[in-house]
Design an enzyme around this catalytic site. Structure first.
Site, PDB file in Angstrom:
ATOM      1  N   ASN A 114      -8.992  -2.600  -4.215  1.00 43.89           N
ATOM      2  CA  ASN A 114      -8.824  -2.489  -2.770  1.00 43.89           C
ATOM      3  C   ASN A 114      -7.527  -1.818  -2.349  1.00 43.89           C
ATOM      4  OD1 ASN A 114      -8.013  -5.177  -3.929  1.00 43.89           O
ATOM      5  ND2 ASN A 114      -6.954  -5.323  -1.972  1.00 43.89           N
TER       6      ASN A 114
ATOM      7  N   HIS B 299     -11.846  -5.965  -4.699  1.00 38.67           N
ATOM      8  CA  HIS B 299     -12.863  -6.572  -3.845  1.00 38.67           C
ATOM      9  C   HIS B 299     -14.230  -6.463  -4.516  1.00 38.67           C
ATOM     10  CE1 HIS B 299      -9.910  -7.015  -0.870  1.00 38.67           C
ATOM     11  NE2 HIS B 299     -10.270  -6.109   0.019  1.00 38.67           N
TER      12      HIS B 299
ATOM     13  N   VAL C 213       0.833  -1.200   0.000  1.00 37.72           N
ATOM     14  CA  VAL C 213       0.000   0.000   0.000  1.00 37.72           C
ATOM     15  C   VAL C 213       0.870   1.254   0.000  1.00 37.72           C
ATOM     16  CG1 VAL C 213      -1.721   1.328   1.282  1.00 37.72           C
ATOM     17  CG2 VAL C 213      -1.964  -1.148   1.070  1.00 37.72           C
TER      18      VAL C 213
ATOM     19  N   CYS D 275     -10.726  -1.189   3.666  1.00 34.89           N
ATOM     20  CA  CYS D 275     -10.903  -1.203   2.219  1.00 34.89           C
ATOM     21  C   CYS D 275     -12.310  -1.620   1.800  1.00 34.89           C
ATOM     22  CB  CYS D 275      -9.870  -2.117   1.563  1.00 34.89           C
ATOM     23  SG  CYS D 275      -9.747  -3.758   2.312  1.00 34.89           S
TER      24      CYS D 275
END
Length: 332
Positions: free
Chosen positions: A310, A237, A14, A130
């Site tokens: 996500n 997702h 991330v 997320c």
């Protein structure tokens, strides 16, 4: 006016995406500090064509940095220890961990949903989970139009949500190797188990979605339940969301509301098999919504299918958007 920025956890999945998003969105940066653990200190990361050496995260380094915004993606323990240090030095922390999300003094922000909450901060702003982020982007305009009574979440979450090792478990699992991150193989499998189980047999991920949705939408009366599952998808997702409203709702009215909302792309043409898929969302910052249909088992019900990247909108992009929101307001 350019700002001094820090990315904490810069070497992670991330963290690196946060840097990509900062570059893509041309966030005005005068000075950039990349912080990580002692093990990662000294590594070099390129940003906008220039190499930056990763610094070890210490209190002295924080105090010397003098940054305006510190964007965190380094885990709850790191956030618990170092976010207050940054805040005490006058920085605004935007934290991607779960550490501060349910703290009543810390705003939990999705810019398309509750941007005003960001300005009530005391030095720390929480980035939601997320799976919650993409859900509330779709739910907020519907809530405003029809007033939500109850939500049933069923999620199908990508392995990247579990970090680098989650990705490797899928890659290695395709080769027949044993998993290291997940309790069972994820290749060719579905695991109805994300994060640890609580005493009531819900997982922490499910409880995050329930509690965070109420906080972000500002409605503690919302009745919400959730089942979250990990699926063998790398990025993106997917969520089936069943919603019961107080006011009448139709498919057509819901589509009109969603099309007019910020950050949403409606992909809904059943006759031509058009609906959101993780491959559509990968590398994108929008939330994709489709399979919109009335739930005739209740008086005012709706089913929607919601997909987003996500790692980007579900984490990095949302955090950068919060920084943009604050920066823009400060320099208007």
């Amino acid at each position: 006016m350019d700002e001094k920025i820090a990315v904490v956890g810069a070497t992670g999945l991330v963290g690196r995406t946060m840097l990509e998003v900062l570059g893509e969105r041309a966030f005005p940066i005068s000075e950039l500090h990349l912080f990580a653990s002692k093990n990662s200190a000294g590594k070099t990361i390129e940003f906008n064509g220039k190499p930056y050496v990763v610094e070890e995260l210490t209190e002295d380094a924080v105090k010397k940095s003098g940054v305006k915004y510190a964007i965190f993606s380094a885990g709850s323990d790191v956030s618990k220890r170092f976010a207050p240090v940054f805040a005490s030095c006058g920085s605004v922390v935007i934290d991607n961990s779960s550490q501060w999300r349910m703290d009543k003094s810390v705003p939990l922000v999705v810019p398309e949903v509750n941007p005003q909450a960001a300005f009530a901060h005391h030095g720390i702003i929480a980035n939601p989970n997320c799976s919650t982020i993409q859900a509330v982007v779709a739910l907020k305009p519907l809530h405003d139009a029809f007033k939500i009574k109850r939500i049933v979440y069923s999620t199908y979450q990508a392995v990247s949500g579990a970090g680098k090792q989650g990705l490797l478990d899928l890659v290695d699992g395709e080769k027949g190797e044993k998993p290291k991150k997940f309790p069972y193989p994820i290749a060719h499998n579905v695991l109805p188990h994300i994060d640890v189980f609580a005493d009531d047999c819900y997982t922490k991920e499910e409880l995050k979605m329930i509690n965070e949705t109420r906080k972000i939408l500002g409605d503690e009366s919302l009745r919400i339940t959730a089942t979250t599952a990990r699926v063998p998808v790398y990025y993106g997702h997917s969520e089936s969301i069943n919603i019961e409203f107080y006011k009448p709702v139709t498919r057509a009215a819901a589509i009109d509301v969603l099309k007019a909302a910020n950050g949403i792309i409606v992909c809904d043409d059943p006759a031509n098999s058009v609906y959101p898929q993780p491959l559509d969302a990968e590398g994108r910052d929008e939330v994709f919504v489709g399979r919109i249909r009335e739930d005739k088992s209740v008086e005012h019900g709706l089913n929607i299918w919601v997909v987003a990247d996500n790692i980007r909108k579900g984490a990095a992009t949302n955090a950068v958007q919060i920084a943009e929101l604050l920066h823009t307001a400060a320099h208007q």
